[in-house]
Design a protein around this motif. Structure first.
Motif, PDB file in Angstrom:
ATOM      1  N   HIS A   6       0.876  -1.180   0.048  1.00 15.22           N
ATOM      2  CA  HIS A   6       0.466  -0.016   0.093  1.00 15.22           C
ATOM      3  C   HIS A   6       1.469   1.019   0.109  1.00 15.22           C
ATOM      4  CE1 HIS A   6      -2.298   2.672   2.636  1.00 15.22           C
ATOM      5  NE2 HIS A   6      -3.265   2.987   1.398  1.00 15.22           N
ATOM      6  N   CYS A   7       0.485   2.231  -1.499  1.00 11.63           N
ATOM      7  CA  CYS A   7       1.630   3.383  -0.789  1.00 11.63           C
ATOM      8  C   CYS A   7       0.400   4.432  -1.303  1.00 11.63           C
ATOM      9  CB  CYS A   7       2.488   3.162  -2.332  1.00 11.63           C
ATOM     10  SG  CYS A   7       3.622   4.707  -2.253  1.00 11.63           S
ATOM     11  N   PRO A   8      -0.139   4.952  -0.737  1.00 16.29           N
ATOM     12  CA  PRO A   8      -1.182   6.080  -0.851  1.00 16.29           C
ATOM     13  C   PRO A   8      -0.301   7.893  -1.190  1.00 16.29           C
ATOM     14  CG  PRO A   8      -0.422   6.167   1.854  1.00 16.29           C
ATOM     15  CD  PRO A   8       1.043   5.176   0.841  1.00 16.29           C
ATOM     16  N   PRO A  20       7.633   5.178   0.355  1.00 15.52           N
ATOM     17  CA  PRO A  20       7.888   4.864   2.158  1.00 15.52           C
ATOM     18  C   PRO A  20       8.437   4.470   2.918  1.00 15.52           C
ATOM     19  CG  PRO A  20       5.541   5.660   0.572  1.00 15.52           C
ATOM     20  CD  PRO A  20       6.685   4.316   0.085  1.00 15.52           C
ATOM     21  N   ALA A  21       8.856   5.009   4.002  1.00 17.73           N
ATOM     22  CA  ALA A  21       9.693   4.407   5.395  1.00 17.73           C
ATOM     23  C   ALA A  21       9.131   3.271   4.954  1.00 17.73           C
ATOM     24  CB  ALA A  21      10.134   5.279   6.263  1.00 17.73           C
ATOM     25  N   GLU A  22       7.654   2.970   5.179  1.00 19.96           N
ATOM     26  CA  GLU A  22       7.442   2.255   5.670  1.00 19.96           C
ATOM     27  C   GLU A  22       7.047   0.629   4.522  1.00 19.96           C
ATOM     28  OE1 GLU A  22       4.923   3.846   5.780  1.00 19.96           O
ATOM     29  OE2 GLU A  22       6.006   4.828   7.340  1.00 19.96           O
ATOM     30  N   VAL A  23       7.001   0.819   3.347  1.00 13.80           N
ATOM     31  CA  VAL A  23       6.749  -0.063   2.222  1.00 13.80           C
ATOM     32  C   VAL A  23       8.645  -0.588   2.034  1.00 13.80           C
ATOM     33  CG1 VAL A  23       6.119  -0.119   0.109  1.00 13.80           C
ATOM     34  CG2 VAL A  23       4.966   1.256   1.330  1.00 13.80           C
ATOM     35  N   ASP A  43      -3.036   2.321  -4.537  1.00 12.57           N
ATOM     36  CA  ASP A  43      -2.745   3.781  -3.310  1.00 12.57           C
ATOM     37  C   ASP A  43      -4.065   3.382  -2.659  1.00 12.57           C
ATOM     38  OD1 ASP A  43      -5.295   3.916  -4.893  1.00 12.57           O
ATOM     39  OD2 ASP A  43      -4.876   5.247  -5.832  1.00 12.57           O
ATOM     40  N   GLY A  44      -5.419   2.193  -2.449  1.00 12.93           N
ATOM     41  CA  GLY A  44      -5.962   2.204  -1.322  1.00 12.93           C
ATOM     42  C   GLY A  44      -7.493   3.036  -2.057  1.00 12.93           C
ATOM     43  N   GLN A  45      -7.062   3.704  -3.174  1.00 16.99           N
ATOM     44  CA  GLN A  45      -7.985   4.385  -3.755  1.00 16.99           C
ATOM     45  C   GLN A  45      -9.235   3.961  -5.149  1.00 16.99           C
ATOM     46  OE1 GLN A  45      -9.820   6.599  -1.866  1.00 16.99           O
ATOM     47  NE2 GLN A  45      -8.326   6.819  -0.963  1.00 16.99           N
ATOM     48  N   GLY A  46      -7.781   2.915  -5.386  1.00 16.13           N
ATOM     49  CA  GLY A  46      -8.701   1.302  -6.233  1.00 16.13           C
ATOM     50  C   GLY A  46      -7.781   1.907  -7.742  1.00 16.13           C
ATOM     51  N   HIS A  47      -6.200   2.258  -7.716  1.00 14.07           N
ATOM     52  CA  HIS A  47      -5.328   2.096  -8.124  1.00 14.07           C
ATOM     53  C   HIS A  47      -3.659   1.418  -7.939  1.00 14.07           C
ATOM     54  CE1 HIS A  47      -7.327   6.245  -9.133  1.00 14.07           C
ATOM     55  NE2 HIS A  47      -7.450   6.019  -9.729  1.00 14.07           N
ATOM     56  N   GLU A  48      -3.744   1.162  -8.818  1.00 11.52           N
ATOM     57  CA  GLU A  48      -2.955  -0.159  -8.679  1.00 11.52           C
ATOM     58  C   GLU A  48      -1.497  -0.285 -10.043  1.00 11.52           C
ATOM     59  OE1 GLU A  48      -1.640  -4.877  -8.032  1.00 11.52           O
ATOM     60  OE2 GLU A  48      -4.042  -3.834  -7.851  1.00 11.52           O
ATOM     61  N   CYS A  49      -0.443  -0.528  -9.501  1.00  6.83           N
ATOM     62  CA  CYS A  49       0.497  -0.236 -10.543  1.00  6.83           C
ATOM     63  C   CYS A  49       1.842  -1.423 -10.880  1.00  6.83           C
ATOM     64  CB  CYS A  49       1.058   0.862 -10.992  1.00  6.83           C
ATOM     65  SG  CYS A  49       0.446   2.161 -11.553  1.00  6.83           S
ATOM     66  N   LEU A  50       1.656  -2.331 -11.069  1.00  5.94           N
ATOM     67  CA  LEU A  50       2.709  -2.657 -11.777  1.00  5.94           C
ATOM     68  C   LEU A  50       4.603  -2.435 -11.898  1.00  5.94           C
ATOM     69  CD1 LEU A  50       1.582  -5.763 -13.655  1.00  5.94           C
ATOM     70  CD2 LEU A  50       1.820  -6.190 -11.371  1.00  5.94           C
ATOM     71  N   GLY A  51       5.625  -3.055 -10.950  1.00  3.53           N
ATOM     72  CA  GLY A  51       6.639  -2.225 -11.349  1.00  3.53           C
ATOM     73  C   GLY A  51       7.752  -2.852 -10.902  1.00  3.53           C
ATOM     74  N   GLU A  52       9.060  -2.544 -10.867  1.00  2.00           N
ATOM     75  CA  GLU A  52      10.228  -3.274 -10.324  1.00  2.00           C
ATOM     76  C   GLU A  52      11.261  -2.524  -9.325  1.00  2.00           C
ATOM     77  OE1 GLU A  52      12.769  -4.103 -13.671  1.00  2.00           O
ATOM     78  OE2 GLU A  52      13.186  -2.540 -13.209  1.00  2.00           O
ATOM     79  N   GLY A 135      -2.532  -4.246   5.516  1.00  2.00           N
ATOM     80  CA  GLY A 135      -1.914  -5.745   5.903  1.00  2.00           C
ATOM     81  C   GLY A 135      -2.997  -6.998   4.658  1.00  2.00           C
ATOM     82  N   ALA A 136      -4.036  -6.888   5.224  1.00  2.00           N
ATOM     83  CA  ALA A 136      -5.029  -7.990   4.515  1.00  2.00           C
ATOM     84  C   ALA A 136      -5.575  -7.388   2.895  1.00  2.00           C
ATOM     85  CB  ALA A 136      -6.009  -7.500   5.569  1.00  2.00           C
ATOM     86  N   ALA A 137      -5.005  -6.271   2.822  1.00  3.60           N
ATOM     87  CA  ALA A 137      -5.387  -6.035   1.427  1.00  3.60           C
ATOM     88  C   ALA A 137      -4.447  -5.906   0.490  1.00  3.60           C
ATOM     89  CB  ALA A 137      -6.002  -4.006   1.511  1.00  3.60           C
ATOM     90  N   GLU A 138      -3.283  -5.700   0.994  1.00 10.43           N
ATOM     91  CA  GLU A 138      -1.763  -6.696   0.731  1.00 10.43           C
ATOM     92  C   GLU A 138      -1.849  -8.005  -0.219  1.00 10.43           C
ATOM     93  OE1 GLU A 138       1.293  -2.966   2.027  1.00 10.43           O
ATOM     94  OE2 GLU A 138       0.652  -4.803   3.673  1.00 10.43           O
ATOM     95  N   GLN A 139      -2.232  -8.616   1.570  1.00 13.34           N
ATOM     96  CA  GLN A 139      -2.076 -10.935   0.632  1.00 13.34           C
ATOM     97  C   GLN A 139      -3.791 -10.879   0.036  1.00 13.34           C
ATOM     98  OE1 GLN A 139      -5.038 -12.541   2.600  1.00 13.34           O
ATOM     99  NE2 GLN A 139      -3.679 -13.956   1.042  1.00 13.34           N
ATOM    100  N   CYS A 140      -4.658  -9.852  -0.079  1.00  8.81           N
ATOM    101  CA  CYS A 140      -5.898 -10.312  -0.791  1.00  8.81           C
ATOM    102  C   CYS A 140      -5.653  -9.747  -2.137  1.00  8.81           C
ATOM    103  CB  CYS A 140      -7.068 -10.381  -0.098  1.00  8.81           C
ATOM    104  SG  CYS A 140      -7.987  -9.119  -0.157  1.00  8.81           S
TER     105      CYS A 140
END
Length: 240
Positions: A6-8, A20-23, A43-52, A135-140
């Motif tokens: 999760h990266c807001p 971010p430091a936690e990520v 971002d927790g608002q419906g946007h997601e990106c793949l990367g490296e 954490g649950a959102a990251e996992q599922c």
């Protein structure tokens, strides 16, 4: 599925985004990831990106290469209105509610709640539960965060407008979920505490328009009831 974080922050394909430091700590110190390994940010608002994973001036960063259009959200918007439960039961409830697709968790104080929160404990506990939801959102695989609201009394919540239907689990009362018509909008599902709802609370809920529903003849524990109902509702009217 690559590790998800999760990266807001605004996520734009083609950019290199310092983490971010936690990520960064989770990716580098916990997962032992190395530059060049695949990851996903949402971002927790419906946007997601793949990367490296990469570095910018020695700082862990992500090079975003592809947008992910799939939100993985259920078609049924359920708010779990959960009476406060003791020990780590609330942690479990929040985590599993996210996995099962709840859009929000609203803790409420009922007459027979053993757990009582006041003062600084409220904010700290809500922040803890929200982090569990992350954490649950990251996992599922979800890229919208399930909100964990501040606890309030059942009476106050019942007086607050809700744009949808209100259902309350009441053992021995109500219609079985399998016999109900599909909801036409959002649903708030009320789950009682370890000692159950009082007669006064059930009367107040009925007066506020809450419809009693049943999960059969067996009495389930508070940490079981809401999750069982969520799973059943998703099987009946959701995306299971």
């Amino acid at each position: 599925m690559p590790p998800r974080f999760h990266c807001p922050l605004p996520l734009v394909v083609g950019q290199t985004l310092p983490l971010p430091a936690e990520v960064a700590h989770h990716a580098i110190r916990v997962l032992r990831m190395r530059p060049g390994e695949a990851l996903a940010l949402f971002d927790g608002q419906g946007h997601e990106c793949l990367g490296e994973l990469t570095e910018v001036d020695g700082t862990p960063a992500a090079r975003l290469t592809e947008a992910v259009p799939d939100t993985r959200e259920a078609p049924l918007a359920i708010t779990l209105v959960q009476a406060l439960a003791v020990a780590d039961k609330m942690d479990w409830i929040v985590q599993k509610a996210v996995e099962l697709g709840a859009v929000a968790v609203q803790p409420v104080e009922a007459e027979r709640c053993v757990l009582k929160l006041a003062g600084d404990r409220v904010g700290k506990r809500v922040a803890h539960w929200q982090q569990i939801a992350v954490g649950a959102a990251e996992q599922c695989g979800r890229n919208r965060l399930c909100r964990v609201e501040n606890p309030q009394s059942l009476s106050r919540w019942l007086q607050t407008p809700f744009n949808g239907e209100r259902w309350i689990l009441a053992p021995g009362e109500g219609v079985a979920l399998s016999g109900m018509q599909p909801p036409q909008g959002p649903v708030a599902l009320l789950i009682g505490p370890e000692g159950g709802w009082s007669e006064v609370e059930l009367a107040k809920a009925g007066a506020a328009g809450c419809r009693p529903v049943s999960l059969g003849p067996r009495v389930l524990r508070t940490e079981t009831a809401g999750l069982a109902a969520l799973a059943a509702m998703m099987a009946l009217w959701g995306d299971y």
